[in-house]
Write a protein that holds these residues in place. Structure first.
Motif, PDB file in Angstrom:
ATOM      1  N   GLU A 153       3.366   7.013  10.342  1.00  0.00           N
ATOM      2  CA  GLU A 153       4.570   7.302   9.580  1.00  0.00           C
ATOM      3  C   GLU A 153       4.458   6.714   8.186  1.00  0.00           C
ATOM      4  O   GLU A 153       3.681   5.795   7.934  1.00  0.00           O
ATOM      5  N   THR A 154       5.236   7.288   7.265  1.00  0.00           N
ATOM      6  CA  THR A 154       5.287   6.809   5.889  1.00  0.00           C
ATOM      7  C   THR A 154       6.734   6.598   5.494  1.00  0.00           C
ATOM      8  O   THR A 154       7.579   7.460   5.733  1.00  0.00           O
ATOM      9  N   VAL A 155       7.034   5.437   4.929  1.00  0.00           N
ATOM     10  CA  VAL A 155       8.382   5.129   4.467  1.00  0.00           C
ATOM     11  C   VAL A 155       8.327   4.767   2.994  1.00  0.00           C
ATOM     12  O   VAL A 155       7.302   4.303   2.486  1.00  0.00           O
ATOM     13  N   THR A 156       9.426   4.983   2.300  1.00  0.00           N
ATOM     14  CA  THR A 156       9.546   4.599   0.896  1.00  0.00           C
ATOM     15  C   THR A 156      10.142   3.208   0.808  1.00  0.00           C
ATOM     16  O   THR A 156      11.182   2.930   1.404  1.00  0.00           O
ATOM     17  N   GLU A 157       9.465   2.335   0.079  1.00  0.00           N
ATOM     18  CA  GLU A 157       9.859   0.933   0.006  1.00  0.00           C
ATOM     19  C   GLU A 157       9.812   0.435  -1.432  1.00  0.00           C
ATOM     20  O   GLU A 157       9.179   1.044  -2.297  1.00  0.00           O
ATOM     21  N   PRO A 204     -11.435  -7.258   4.733  1.00  0.00           N
ATOM     22  CA  PRO A 204     -12.367  -6.442   3.952  1.00  0.00           C
ATOM     23  C   PRO A 204     -11.906  -4.977   3.923  1.00  0.00           C
ATOM     24  O   PRO A 204     -11.062  -4.568   4.722  1.00  0.00           O
ATOM     25  N   PRO A 205     -12.473  -4.167   3.028  1.00  0.00           N
ATOM     26  CA  PRO A 205     -12.214  -2.726   3.073  1.00  0.00           C
ATOM     27  C   PRO A 205     -12.959  -2.094   4.240  1.00  0.00           C
ATOM     28  O   PRO A 205     -13.880  -2.685   4.798  1.00  0.00           O
ATOM     29  N   VAL A 206     -12.527  -0.902   4.605  1.00  0.00           N
ATOM     30  CA  VAL A 206     -13.251  -0.137   5.621  1.00  0.00           C
ATOM     31  C   VAL A 206     -13.671   1.190   5.009  1.00  0.00           C
ATOM     32  O   VAL A 206     -13.030   1.676   4.074  1.00  0.00           O
ATOM     33  N   PRO A 207     -14.749   1.792   5.511  1.00  0.00           N
ATOM     34  CA  PRO A 207     -15.234   3.044   4.924  1.00  0.00           C
ATOM     35  C   PRO A 207     -14.178   4.147   4.954  1.00  0.00           C
ATOM     36  O   PRO A 207     -13.403   4.258   5.907  1.00  0.00           O
ATOM     37  N   ARG A 208     -14.169   4.969   3.916  1.00  0.00           N
ATOM     38  CA  ARG A 208     -13.194   6.051   3.809  1.00  0.00           C
ATOM     39  C   ARG A 208     -13.247   6.965   5.027  1.00  0.00           C
ATOM     40  O   ARG A 208     -12.202   7.434   5.492  1.00  0.00           O
ATOM     41  N   GLU A 209     -14.438   7.201   5.562  1.00  0.00           N
ATOM     42  CA  GLU A 209     -14.547   8.121   6.694  1.00  0.00           C
ATOM     43  C   GLU A 209     -13.888   7.562   7.958  1.00  0.00           C
ATOM     44  O   GLU A 209     -13.642   8.298   8.910  1.00  0.00           O
ATOM     45  N   ASP A 244      -1.845   1.010   5.929  1.00  0.00           N
ATOM     46  CA  ASP A 244      -2.766   2.091   5.628  1.00  0.00           C
ATOM     47  C   ASP A 244      -4.141   1.514   5.273  1.00  0.00           C
ATOM     48  O   ASP A 244      -4.259   0.734   4.327  1.00  0.00           O
ATOM     49  N   PRO A 245      -5.180   1.900   6.009  1.00  0.00           N
ATOM     50  CA  PRO A 245      -6.517   1.364   5.708  1.00  0.00           C
ATOM     51  C   PRO A 245      -7.011   1.750   4.319  1.00  0.00           C
ATOM     52  O   PRO A 245      -7.944   1.122   3.807  1.00  0.00           O
ATOM     53  N   ALA A 246      -6.396   2.742   3.704  1.00  0.00           N
ATOM     54  CA  ALA A 246      -6.795   3.121   2.349  1.00  0.00           C
ATOM     55  C   ALA A 246      -6.575   1.999   1.350  1.00  0.00           C
ATOM     56  O   ALA A 246      -7.190   1.978   0.283  1.00  0.00           O
ATOM     57  N   PRO A 277      -9.018   8.220   8.901  1.00  0.00           N
ATOM     58  CA  PRO A 277      -8.248   9.034   9.849  1.00  0.00           C
ATOM     59  C   PRO A 277      -8.247   8.465  11.266  1.00  0.00           C
ATOM     60  O   PRO A 277      -7.204   8.458  11.939  1.00  0.00           O
ATOM     61  N   ALA A 278      -9.397   7.980  11.722  1.00  0.00           N
ATOM     62  CA  ALA A 278      -9.461   7.428  13.079  1.00  0.00           C
ATOM     63  C   ALA A 278      -8.647   6.150  13.195  1.00  0.00           C
ATOM     64  O   ALA A 278      -7.989   5.910  14.218  1.00  0.00           O
ATOM     65  N   VAL A 279      -8.675   5.314  12.157  1.00  0.00           N
ATOM     66  CA  VAL A 279      -7.894   4.080  12.183  1.00  0.00           C
ATOM     67  C   VAL A 279      -6.409   4.400  12.251  1.00  0.00           C
ATOM     68  O   VAL A 279      -5.660   3.812  13.041  1.00  0.00           O
ATOM     69  N   ARG A 280      -5.965   5.344  11.430  1.00  0.00           N
ATOM     70  CA  ARG A 280      -4.547   5.715  11.441  1.00  0.00           C
ATOM     71  C   ARG A 280      -4.135   6.278  12.795  1.00  0.00           C
ATOM     72  O   ARG A 280      -3.039   6.006  13.291  1.00  0.00           O
ATOM     73  N   ALA A 281      -5.016   7.073  13.407  1.00  0.00           N
ATOM     74  CA  ALA A 281      -4.662   7.724  14.668  1.00  0.00           C
ATOM     75  C   ALA A 281      -4.629   6.751  15.841  1.00  0.00           C
ATOM     76  O   ALA A 281      -3.874   6.961  16.798  1.00  0.00           O
TER      77      ALA A 281
END
Length: 270
Positions: free
Chosen positions: A204-208, A82-87, A75-77, A90-94
């Motif tokens: 997708e999101t999984v619990t770990e 380095p970090p990436v801008p919050r905006e 997750d880019p969040a 969504p595009a990175v995830r998609a």
């Protein structure tokens, strides 16, 4: 400006094999290797020579295993280097490509594991973020069944390595790289986290189980003080050898005492 002369020591495939044998690497055994190419000196042949030297020391009946993690498939969040801008999130995830064990490169584990990953005949486990690659007759047995919701726990190659009495090889690498310690995190009370990643059908999101290498250097220092660790040299690098099972058992006792839950990183980088 003139190019400076290389600094030694000179390391070759044959000298590395000899140094590993002298330290205690046994033909036919299983090694989980964590490596630092730069620590060895001037290596004639680079990472390829290192892989060949380790394989020579193990012989045809030995098996070499390396971590081939892909922490960028996350997750880019939670990116920080380095970090990436919050905006962008969504595009990175998609658009992030899903894990393909044949083509997805490893990240953050060095050039030697990536060389093993692409070696003829190498196999790789199925976890999209914390895979391992292996060469040798026990490779398929070790890598099979790496569950998608178990990064480094009971359904990962680490548990297989423990059961097969494999040893860890730290070749110029520190205890902060020792993935075997993570298996202990699955055997002690540990928080759970939601882990996001690209999947074959989209995000997708999984619990770990929450994992972190925080204080692994301290853990390794105490482990080496209290438990038998074989030490040697290869070129300019320190070499350490110890059983996976010993490292896991020690970490199970050490972590609850020295790394309280509030110190753990809830979304650690892989």
């Amino acid at each position: 400006m003139p190019v400076p002369a290389p600094t030694g020591p000179l390391v070759t495939r044959d000298s590395l094999c000899a140094d590993l044998r002298e330290t205690g690497v046994r033909p036919g055994e299983i090694l989980l290797a964590h490596t630092s190419l730069s620590s060895l000196g001037w290596v004639c042949g680079g990472a390829v020579a290192v892989v060949r030297g380790i394989l020579d020391a193990l012989g045809p009946d030995g098996t070499l295993v390396v971590p081939t993690q892909t922490g960028d498939l996350s997750d880019p969040a939670h990116w920080g280097n380095p970090p990436v801008p919050r905006e962008w999130w969504p595009a990175v995830r998609a658009s992030m490509p899903s894990y393909d064990p044949l083509v997805t490169p490893s990240r953050g584990v060095g050039v030697v594991p990536e060389t093993v990953r692409t070696w003829p005949g190498a196999l790789r486990s199925a976890h999209p973020q914390t895979s391992f690659a292996a060469l040798g007759p026990r490779a398929a047995e070790i890598l099979a069944g790496h569950a998608p919701d178990c990064r480094l726990g009971e359904h990962s190659p680490l548990a297989r390595l423990e059961g097969l009495h494999a040893r860890v090889l730290l070749l110029g690498a520190g205890y902060d790289t020792c993935t075997s310690f993570h298996l202990a995190e699955y055997r002690i009370p540990s928080p759970l986290v939601e882990v996001g990643r690209p999947g074959p059908d989209g995000w997708e999101t999984v619990t770990e189980v929450s994992i972190s290498s925080e204080r692994f250097d301290e853990l390794g220092h105490d482990f080496e003080r209290d438990r038998p660790v074989v030490r040697g040299r290869a070129g300019g690098a320190d070499v350490r050898l110890f059983p996976v099972g010993d490292a896991v058992a020690y970490a199970e006792r050490w972590l609850p005492l020295h790394r309280p839950r509030e110190e753990e990183i809830q979304h650690p980088p892989l």
